[in-house]
Design an enzyme around this catalytic site. Structure first.
Site, PDB file in Angstrom:
ATOM      1  N   GLY A 112       0.761  -1.247   0.000  1.00 35.59           N
ATOM      2  CA  GLY A 112       0.000   0.000   0.000  1.00 35.59           C
ATOM      3  C   GLY A 112       0.791   1.295   0.000  1.00 35.59           C
ATOM      4  O   GLY A 112       0.375   2.278  -0.606  1.00 35.59           O
TER       5      GLY A 112
ATOM      6  N   GLU B 246       3.958   4.302   6.244  1.00 37.33           N
ATOM      7  CA  GLU B 246       2.755   3.476   6.120  1.00 37.33           C
ATOM      8  C   GLU B 246       1.683   4.273   5.376  1.00 37.33           C
ATOM      9  O   GLU B 246       1.592   5.493   5.539  1.00 37.33           O
ATOM     10  CB  GLU B 246       2.304   3.139   7.528  1.00 37.33           C
ATOM     11  CG  GLU B 246       1.656   1.863   7.886  1.00 37.33           C
ATOM     12  CD  GLU B 246       1.334   0.770   6.914  1.00 37.33           C
ATOM     13  OE1 GLU B 246       1.356   0.957   5.685  1.00 37.33           O
ATOM     14  OE2 GLU B 246       1.000  -0.304   7.402  1.00 37.33           O
ATOM     15  N   ASP B 247       0.902   3.583   4.562  1.00 34.58           N
ATOM     16  CA  ASP B 247      -0.190   4.272   3.865  1.00 34.58           C
ATOM     17  C   ASP B 247      -1.295   4.667   4.846  1.00 34.58           C
ATOM     18  O   ASP B 247      -1.770   5.793   4.856  1.00 34.58           O
ATOM     19  CB  ASP B 247      -0.749   3.398   2.733  1.00 34.58           C
ATOM     20  CG  ASP B 247      -1.057   1.962   3.177  1.00 34.58           C
ATOM     21  OD1 ASP B 247      -0.863   1.635   4.370  1.00 34.58           O
ATOM     22  OD2 ASP B 247      -1.493   1.174   2.329  1.00 34.58           O
TER      23      ASP B 247
ATOM     24  N   ASP C 192      -4.902   1.399  10.716  1.00 33.30           N
ATOM     25  CA  ASP C 192      -6.287   1.035  10.983  1.00 33.30           C
ATOM     26  C   ASP C 192      -6.340   0.454  12.400  1.00 33.30           C
ATOM     27  O   ASP C 192      -6.393   1.209  13.370  1.00 33.30           O
ATOM     28  CB  ASP C 192      -6.708   0.036   9.894  1.00 33.30           C
ATOM     29  CG  ASP C 192      -8.163  -0.347   9.942  1.00 33.30           C
ATOM     30  OD1 ASP C 192      -8.998   0.511  10.221  1.00 33.30           O
ATOM     31  OD2 ASP C 192      -8.479  -1.523   9.691  1.00 33.30           O
TER      32      ASP C 192
ATOM     33  N   LYS D  17      -7.016   6.001  10.971  1.00 37.06           N
ATOM     34  CA  LYS D  17      -8.411   5.910  11.425  1.00 37.06           C
ATOM     35  C   LYS D  17      -8.352   5.774  12.942  1.00 37.06           C
ATOM     36  O   LYS D  17      -8.260   4.652  13.465  1.00 37.06           O
ATOM     37  CB  LYS D  17      -9.081   4.665  10.843  1.00 37.06           C
ATOM     38  CG  LYS D  17      -9.174   4.606   9.322  1.00 37.06           C
ATOM     39  CD  LYS D  17      -9.744   3.252   8.911  1.00 37.06           C
ATOM     40  CE  LYS D  17      -9.838   3.095   7.417  1.00 37.06           C
ATOM     41  NZ  LYS D  17     -10.159   1.694   7.019  1.00 37.06           N
TER      42      LYS D  17
ATOM     43  N   PHE E 245     -13.808   2.360   4.929  1.00 39.32           N
ATOM     44  CA  PHE E 245     -12.840   1.814   3.996  1.00 39.32           C
ATOM     45  C   PHE E 245     -12.564   2.793   2.853  1.00 39.32           C
ATOM     46  O   PHE E 245     -13.480   3.362   2.280  1.00 39.32           O
ATOM     47  CB  PHE E 245     -13.350   0.484   3.440  1.00 39.32           C
ATOM     48  CG  PHE E 245     -12.292  -0.301   2.734  1.00 39.32           C
ATOM     49  CD1 PHE E 245     -11.312  -0.968   3.454  1.00 39.32           C
ATOM     50  CD2 PHE E 245     -12.263  -0.359   1.350  1.00 39.32           C
ATOM     51  CE1 PHE E 245     -10.321  -1.690   2.803  1.00 39.32           C
ATOM     52  CE2 PHE E 245     -11.270  -1.075   0.691  1.00 39.32           C
ATOM     53  CZ  PHE E 245     -10.308  -1.735   1.416  1.00 39.32           C
ATOM     54  N   VAL E 246     -11.291   2.981   2.533  1.00 45.53           N
ATOM     55  CA  VAL E 246     -10.903   3.887   1.448  1.00 45.53           C
ATOM     56  C   VAL E 246      -9.987   3.175   0.441  1.00 45.53           C
ATOM     57  O   VAL E 246      -9.314   2.204   0.789  1.00 45.53           O
ATOM     58  CB  VAL E 246     -10.188   5.152   1.987  1.00 45.53           C
ATOM     59  CG1 VAL E 246     -11.163   6.062   2.720  1.00 45.53           C
ATOM     60  CG2 VAL E 246      -9.012   4.795   2.903  1.00 45.53           C
TER      61      VAL E 246
ATOM     62  N   ASP F  65      -5.791  -0.451  -1.844  1.00 42.73           N
ATOM     63  CA  ASP F  65      -6.573  -1.316  -2.728  1.00 42.73           C
ATOM     64  C   ASP F  65      -7.816  -1.879  -2.065  1.00 42.73           C
ATOM     65  O   ASP F  65      -7.925  -1.916  -0.841  1.00 42.73           O
ATOM     66  CB  ASP F  65      -5.711  -2.504  -3.164  1.00 42.73           C
ATOM     67  CG  ASP F  65      -5.486  -3.492  -2.015  1.00 42.73           C
ATOM     68  OD1 ASP F  65      -5.024  -3.048  -0.945  1.00 42.73           O
ATOM     69  OD2 ASP F  65      -5.800  -4.684  -2.177  1.00 42.73           O
TER      70      ASP F  65
ATOM     71  N   ARG G   6      -5.369   0.774  -6.707  1.00 42.52           N
ATOM     72  CA  ARG G   6      -4.163   1.436  -6.218  1.00 42.52           C
ATOM     73  C   ARG G   6      -3.705   2.599  -7.094  1.00 42.52           C
ATOM     74  O   ARG G   6      -3.022   3.502  -6.639  1.00 42.52           O
ATOM     75  CB  ARG G   6      -3.002   0.427  -6.121  1.00 42.52           C
ATOM     76  CG  ARG G   6      -3.222  -0.688  -5.123  1.00 42.52           C
ATOM     77  CD  ARG G   6      -1.927  -1.454  -4.903  1.00 42.52           C
ATOM     78  NE  ARG G   6      -2.113  -2.752  -4.255  1.00 42.52           N
ATOM     79  CZ  ARG G   6      -2.174  -2.932  -2.942  1.00 42.52           C
ATOM     80  NH1 ARG G   6      -2.096  -1.903  -2.130  1.00 42.52           N
ATOM     81  NH2 ARG G   6      -2.330  -4.139  -2.442  1.00 42.52           N
TER      82      ARG G   6
HETATM   83  P1  IMP Z   1      -3.849  -2.449  10.470  1.00 41.32           P
HETATM   84  O1  IMP Z   1      -2.850  -3.543  10.705  1.00 41.32           O
HETATM   85  O2  IMP Z   1      -5.249  -2.868  10.843  1.00 41.32           O
HETATM   86  O3  IMP Z   1      -3.485  -1.134  11.091  1.00 41.32           O
HETATM   87  O4  IMP Z   1      -3.975  -2.291   8.920  1.00 41.32           O
HETATM   88  C1  IMP Z   1      -3.045  -1.682   8.212  1.00 41.32           C
HETATM   89  C2  IMP Z   1      -3.008  -2.139   6.774  1.00 41.32           C
HETATM   90  O5  IMP Z   1      -4.288  -2.560   6.286  1.00 41.32           O
HETATM   91  C3  IMP Z   1      -2.614  -0.949   5.957  1.00 41.32           C
HETATM   92  O6  IMP Z   1      -1.238  -0.960   5.754  1.00 41.32           O
HETATM   93  C4  IMP Z   1      -3.390  -1.146   4.677  1.00 41.32           C
HETATM   94  O7  IMP Z   1      -2.608  -1.864   3.758  1.00 41.32           O
HETATM   95  C5  IMP Z   1      -4.590  -1.944   5.053  1.00 41.32           C
HETATM   96  N1  IMP Z   1      -5.772  -1.060   5.221  1.00 41.32           N
HETATM   97  C6  IMP Z   1      -6.276  -0.549   6.367  1.00 41.32           C
HETATM   98  N2  IMP Z   1      -7.352   0.223   6.146  1.00 41.32           N
HETATM   99  C7  IMP Z   1      -7.528   0.230   4.807  1.00 41.32           C
HETATM  100  C8  IMP Z   1      -8.493   0.877   3.945  1.00 41.32           C
HETATM  101  O8  IMP Z   1      -9.404   1.623   4.365  1.00 41.32           O
HETATM  102  N3  IMP Z   1      -8.333   0.639   2.621  1.00 41.32           N
HETATM  103  C9  IMP Z   1      -7.346  -0.159   2.093  1.00 41.32           C
HETATM  104  N4  IMP Z   1      -6.443  -0.775   2.865  1.00 41.32           N
HETATM  105  C10 IMP Z   1      -6.526  -0.594   4.214  1.00 41.32           C
HETATM  106 MG    MG Z   2      -0.297  -1.487   4.132  1.00 42.79          MG
END
Ligand code: IMP
Ligand code: MG
Length: 178
Positions: free
Chosen positions: A46, A100-101, A104, A132, A154-155, A161, A167
């Site tokens: 991402g 990081e993109d 979450d 978020k 979700f975005v 993606d 992407r």
């Molecule tokens: P986390 O481990 O739950 O913090 O998730 C992080 C990873 O999940 C990010 O690096 C993204 O690749 C993916 N992700 C989280 N939220 C989104 C979203 O809204 N759209 C697309 N990918 C997401």
């Molecule tokens: Mg990611």
């Protein structure tokens, strides 16, 4: 409006808003970290678009490397984070800056901080284009630099993606509820 697989998304953050946020981050990073000779580590897949723009916005030269993790299935976090491509570089004593993109639940970041600290990094900073805050499941996680905070929806686009697609869009789109 765009459609990816079975879902519809609406324009949410424009490319110019994204670039403004990135230039702000780049300036902060220069002030705080330039003297520490930081090593940037972008999280694939991402963050590849964000990393490319941030590196070009940075007012100083710095090395960048990549780690690949996987946690998402469809539009929800699976909870388990897998490292599918590791970091070969010696990072002992270095200031490492994670790119990081989006953050979450924070599971990915938590795991990465552990990996990089175990490898001997002197300090690990975190830069995320999006966060978020309502989705965060680790109260102890500190994200040092955040571009834009968004609600728990979700975005896609700008590197992000939905099941492998979306992407390449230059703007960020939000899932449209029915
Ligand atoms: P986390 O481990 O739950 O913090 O998730 C992080 C990873 O999940 C990010 O690096 C993204 O690749 C993916 N992700 C989280 N939220 C989104 C979203 O809204 N759209 C697309 N990918 C997401
Ligand atoms: Mg990611």
């Amino acid at each position: 409006m765009i459609t990816i697989h079975d879902k519809t998304f609406q324009l949410y953050i424009s490319q110019s808003e994204i670039q403004t946020a990135i230039h702000k981050l780049a300036t902060q990073l220069e002030v705080d970290l330039k003297d520490q000779n930081p090593l940037f580590v972008a999280i694939l897949n991402g963050a590849f678009v964000f990393a490319a723009d941030l590196m070009r916005a940075l007012p100083f030269d710095a090395p960048i490397n990549f780690i690949k993790t996987q946690s998402y299935v469809g539009t929800t976090s699976s909870g388990t984070v897998q490292t599918v491509l590791g970091l070969n570089e010696n990072i002992e004593g270095r200031t490492v800056v994670i790119l990081e993109d989006i953050i979450d639940t924070g599971h990915t970041l938590k795991k990465l901080l552990q990996i990089l600290t175990d490898k001997g990094a002197a300090s690990v900073k975190v830069v995320a284009l999006l966060q978020k805050p309502d989705a965060l499941q680790h109260n102890d996680l500190e994200v040092d630099y955040i571009g834009i905070e968004i609600p728990n929806k979700f975005v896609v686009g700008y590197g992000l993606d939905y099941d492998g697609l979306g992407r390449g869009f230059a703007d960020i789109y939000q899932l449209k509820e029915n």
